[in-house]
Design a protein around this motif. Structure first.
Motif, mmCIF file in Angstrom:
data_model
loop_
_atom_site.group_PDB
_atom_site.id
_atom_site.type_symbol
_atom_site.label_atom_id
_atom_site.label_comp_id
_atom_site.label_asym_id
_atom_site.label_seq_id
_atom_site.Cartn_x
_atom_site.Cartn_y
_atom_site.Cartn_z
ATOM 1 N N MET A 1 -21.830 -6.998 -43.128
ATOM 2 C CA MET A 1 -21.197 -6.106 -42.168
ATOM 3 C C MET A 1 -19.728 -5.927 -42.513
ATOM 4 O O MET A 1 -19.113 -6.785 -43.155
ATOM 5 N N SER A 2 -19.147 -4.836 -42.055
ATOM 6 C CA SER A 2 -17.752 -4.554 -42.335
ATOM 7 C C SER A 2 -16.851 -5.423 -41.471
ATOM 8 O O SER A 2 -17.268 -5.990 -40.463
ATOM 9 N N ALA A 3 -15.591 -5.507 -41.888
ATOM 10 C CA ALA A 3 -14.623 -6.308 -41.143
ATOM 11 C C ALA A 3 -14.361 -5.673 -39.781
ATOM 12 O O ALA A 3 -14.469 -4.453 -39.608
ATOM 13 N N PRO A 4 -14.024 -6.473 -38.782
ATOM 14 C CA PRO A 4 -13.710 -5.910 -37.464
ATOM 15 C C PRO A 4 -12.517 -4.972 -37.532
ATOM 16 O O PRO A 4 -11.626 -5.141 -38.369
ATOM 17 N N SER A 5 -12.495 -3.984 -36.649
ATOM 18 C CA SER A 5 -11.332 -3.109 -36.543
ATOM 19 C C SER A 5 -10.141 -3.926 -36.061
ATOM 20 O O SER A 5 -10.287 -5.017 -35.505
ATOM 21 N N PRO A 6 -8.910 -3.413 -36.271
ATOM 22 C CA PRO A 6 -7.722 -4.185 -35.855
ATOM 23 C C PRO A 6 -7.727 -4.565 -34.376
ATOM 24 O O PRO A 6 -7.346 -5.684 -34.026
ATOM 25 N N PHE A 7 -8.142 -3.645 -33.501
ATOM 26 C CA PHE A 7 -8.157 -3.975 -32.072
ATOM 27 C C PHE A 7 -9.221 -5.027 -31.764
ATOM 28 O O PHE A 7 -8.998 -5.915 -30.928
ATOM 29 N N MET A 8 -10.370 -4.960 -32.438
ATOM 30 C CA MET A 8 -11.386 -5.987 -32.220
ATOM 31 C C MET A 8 -10.920 -7.323 -32.788
ATOM 32 O O MET A 8 -11.222 -8.384 -32.225
ATOM 33 N N GLN A 9 -10.185 -7.291 -33.890
ATOM 34 C CA GLN A 9 -9.631 -8.541 -34.421
ATOM 35 C C GLN A 9 -8.732 -9.220 -33.392
ATOM 36 O O GLN A 9 -8.738 -10.437 -33.246
ATOM 37 N N GLU A 10 -7.958 -8.421 -32.666
ATOM 38 C CA GLU A 10 -7.105 -8.989 -31.624
ATOM 39 C C GLU A 10 -7.953 -9.572 -30.488
ATOM 40 O O GLU A 10 -7.653 -10.642 -29.958
ATOM 41 N N ALA A 11 -9.028 -8.872 -30.126
ATOM 42 C CA ALA A 11 -9.929 -9.402 -29.090
ATOM 43 C C ALA A 11 -10.571 -10.711 -29.539
ATOM 44 O O ALA A 11 -10.721 -11.654 -28.743
ATOM 45 N N ILE A 12 -10.943 -10.798 -30.807
ATOM 46 C CA ILE A 12 -11.528 -12.032 -31.347
ATOM 47 C C ILE A 12 -10.499 -13.161 -31.324
ATOM 48 O O ILE A 12 -10.824 -14.314 -30.998
ATOM 49 N N ARG A 13 -9.256 -12.843 -31.652
ATOM 50 C CA ARG A 13 -8.202 -13.863 -31.598
ATOM 51 C C ARG A 13 -8.059 -14.409 -30.177
ATOM 52 O O ARG A 13 -7.908 -15.631 -29.971
ATOM 53 N N LEU A 14 -8.108 -13.535 -29.205
ATOM 54 C CA LEU A 14 -8.004 -13.964 -27.806
ATOM 55 C C LEU A 14 -9.194 -14.841 -27.419
ATOM 56 O O LEU A 14 -9.026 -15.860 -26.728
ATOM 57 N N ALA A 15 -10.384 -14.446 -27.865
ATOM 58 C CA ALA A 15 -11.569 -15.253 -27.567
ATOM 59 C C ALA A 15 -11.447 -16.643 -28.179
ATOM 60 O O ALA A 15 -11.759 -17.659 -27.540
ATOM 61 N N ALA A 16 -10.992 -16.701 -29.426
ATOM 62 C CA ALA A 16 -10.845 -17.993 -30.107
ATOM 63 C C ALA A 16 -9.826 -18.888 -29.411
ATOM 64 O O ALA A 16 -9.942 -20.116 -29.444
ATOM 65 N N SER A 17 -8.840 -18.287 -28.761
ATOM 66 C CA SER A 17 -7.794 -19.078 -28.108
ATOM 67 C C SER A 17 -8.308 -19.847 -26.902
ATOM 68 O O SER A 17 -7.667 -20.801 -26.445
ATOM 69 N N VAL A 18 -9.471 -19.444 -26.358
ATOM 70 C CA VAL A 18 -10.046 -20.157 -25.197
ATOM 71 C C VAL A 18 -11.405 -20.767 -25.549
ATOM 72 O O VAL A 18 -12.176 -21.130 -24.669
ATOM 73 N N ARG A 19 -11.685 -20.902 -26.834
ATOM 74 C CA ARG A 19 -12.959 -21.462 -27.263
ATOM 75 C C ARG A 19 -13.181 -22.838 -26.644
ATOM 76 O O ARG A 19 -12.328 -23.711 -26.701
ATOM 77 N N GLY A 20 -14.366 -23.023 -26.051
ATOM 78 C CA GLY A 20 -14.735 -24.306 -25.482
ATOM 79 C C GLY A 20 -14.161 -24.598 -24.114
ATOM 80 O O GLY A 20 -14.472 -25.630 -23.524
ATOM 81 N N ARG A 21 -13.360 -23.692 -23.564
ATOM 82 C CA ARG A 21 -12.715 -23.960 -22.283
ATOM 83 C C ARG A 21 -13.324 -23.155 -21.137
ATOM 84 O O ARG A 21 -12.774 -23.144 -20.034
ATOM 85 N N THR A 22 -14.426 -22.486 -21.392
ATOM 86 C CA THR A 22 -14.990 -21.587 -20.389
ATOM 87 C C THR A 22 -16.421 -21.944 -19.997
ATOM 88 O O THR A 22 -17.028 -21.229 -19.217
ATOM 89 N N SER A 23 -16.967 -23.014 -20.555
ATOM 90 C CA SER A 23 -18.373 -23.364 -20.321
ATOM 91 C C SER A 23 -18.665 -23.463 -18.816
ATOM 92 O O SER A 23 -17.841 -23.961 -18.052
ATOM 93 N N PRO A 24 -19.856 -23.001 -18.419
ATOM 94 C CA PRO A 24 -20.947 -22.504 -19.260
ATOM 95 C C PRO A 24 -20.829 -21.029 -19.654
ATOM 96 O O PRO A 24 -21.735 -20.496 -20.278
ATOM 97 N N ASN A 25 -19.734 -20.377 -19.283
ATOM 98 C CA ASN A 25 -19.533 -18.998 -19.710
ATOM 99 C C ASN A 25 -19.122 -18.957 -21.180
ATOM 100 O O ASN A 25 -18.498 -19.903 -21.681
ATOM 101 N N PRO A 26 -19.410 -17.870 -21.877
ATOM 102 C CA PRO A 26 -18.942 -17.729 -23.258
ATOM 103 C C PRO A 26 -17.447 -17.450 -23.291
ATOM 104 O O PRO A 26 -16.867 -16.957 -22.318
ATOM 105 N N TRP A 27 -16.810 -17.777 -24.407
ATOM 106 C CA TRP A 27 -15.392 -17.470 -24.584
ATOM 107 C C TRP A 27 -15.287 -16.056 -25.148
ATOM 108 O O TRP A 27 -15.823 -15.743 -26.203
ATOM 109 N N VAL A 28 -14.603 -15.206 -24.412
ATOM 110 C CA VAL A 28 -14.574 -13.770 -24.700
ATOM 111 C C VAL A 28 -13.136 -13.281 -24.670
ATOM 112 O O VAL A 28 -12.313 -13.780 -23.901
#
Length: 371
Positions: A1-28
């Protein structure tokens, strides 16, 4: 698959910043954009708080804007604790939504709900990266089991230590810091009673040398009732689960319960605790990710049962020779395991080799068809 668009890359960065802190909800993560400029950003709050989409929409004029979000917006369901993000998007007047991945808990109904409201929706931007980021959540949603990471340090000749030669700690500070950063996001850490007896670990997350605000659940495997209730693992600060066998000493059980720990009774399989039964119990407690830190017998048991999803092997430039305790215990019958893909991270003087075992694979991203 192609690389994420720049705006989606920013959304992914935000999701990664809360990884593991939202259970049982996904980090988004979510990013609101108008005319090529970011208006606002949001990330999922701890359980019970706003989801990423709601956070990005709060207090801004979103009419006609585009919302990038790493996971499909949620919909109403019984017992839901927060307002549905799909409703918030519709009410805010968002014109277009770009979703990286469909949520298996939502199953495409969130996308359909938006399209039925006249909102343009595109699915798939960044799907591969988000699948990688959400592997623990995706496995837990699919199988009800936590995602298992086997973490160990090993010498060049395959030993995990040499206590008789005074070598009980293998890695340097950079590797220790990386291990504590991983502890900081996972839901639980597991060791065997032998490790508790030999090392008396606290099993806490201390990134930067300081105790993290959120601590993982501590899990101890102890079939025979050998762990002392005075061990540091029972110190306040995080829940403790002790998994034992039917028939372990009643006095020991009572002492463990008095520490405040939860006692789990497991069946035995080939003389060992039934690990899949343990994982089911942990999954029912909303534990989505589990780091198995040893010792060698515990690691071998998880590998033999084909329960390891990811490996974190810290390799140190030492040869421990005949004094070394082997990573694979004598008599263990481990299968051949190929780690793929492999990430190699220098952590001088050590090296981290990280990758997936293929024991479980996330489902291929499901892309909702355009209308």
């Amino acid at each position: 698959m192609s690389a994420p668009s720049p705006f989606m890359q920013e959304a992914i960065r935000l999701a990664a910043s809360v990884r593991g802190r939202t259970s049982p909800n996904p980090w988004v993560g979510a990013v609101l954009v108008r005319d090529g400029q970011v208006i606002s950003r949001g990330a999922t709050a701890p359980y019970g708080g706003p989801h990423a989409e709601a956070a990005a929409l709060a207090g801004v004029d979103a009419r006609g804007a585009t919302l990038y979000c790493t996971l499909e917006p949620c919909v109403p369901f019984e017992g839901k604790r927060t307002p549905p993000c799909s409703d918030a998007i519709i009410q805010a007047g968002v014109a277009r939504v770009v979703v990286a991945l469909l949520d298996p808990h939502v199953g495409g109904t969130g996308v359909q709900r938006l399209r039925d409201a006249g909102i343009e929706v595109a699915v798939g931007d960044g799907a591969e990266a988000v699948t990688d980021l959400l592997r623990p959540y995706l496995k837990w949603r699919q199988l009800g089991l936590p995602y298992v990471i086997a973490k160990f340090a090993v010498s060049l000749d395959g030993a995990v230590g040499a206590p008789s030669a005074g070598v009980t700690w293998l890695t340097g500070q950079a590797a220790v810091e990386r291990a504590h950063r991983d502890r900081d996001w996972v839901d639980a850490i597991l060791v065997g009673s032998g490790t508790v007896i030999a090392d008396d670990p606290a099993l806490t997350a201390r990134p930067g040398g300081q105790p993290a605000d959120r601590q993982p659940v501590r899990v101890v495997l102890d079939a025979r009732g050998r762990t002392s209730p005075d061990s540091r693992v029972f110190a306040p600060g995080a829940p403790v689960i002790v998994a034992t066998a039917h028939g372990s000493p009643p006095e020991w059980r009572e002492a463990i319960v008095r520490t405040g720990a939860t006692l789990l009774e497991l069946d035995r399989s080939s003389g060992r605790l039934e690990l899949r039964q343990l994982l089911r119990a942990l999954g029912q407690r909303n534990i989505q990710s589990l780091v198995v830190e040893g010792g060698p017998t515990v690691h071998a048991s998880f590998f033999e049962a084909d329960l390891v999803d990811e490996v974190h092997a810290y390799v140190t430039p030492r040869l421990l020779g005949s004094a070394g305790i082997p990573l694979v215990p004598q008599g263990a019958s481990l299968p051949v395991i190929h780690i793929d893909p492999v990430e190699i991270a220098p952590l001088p003087p050590d090296v981290l080799i990280r990758g997936y075992t293929g024991s479980w694979q996330p489902p291929l991203p499901i892309l909702a068809p355009e209308r």
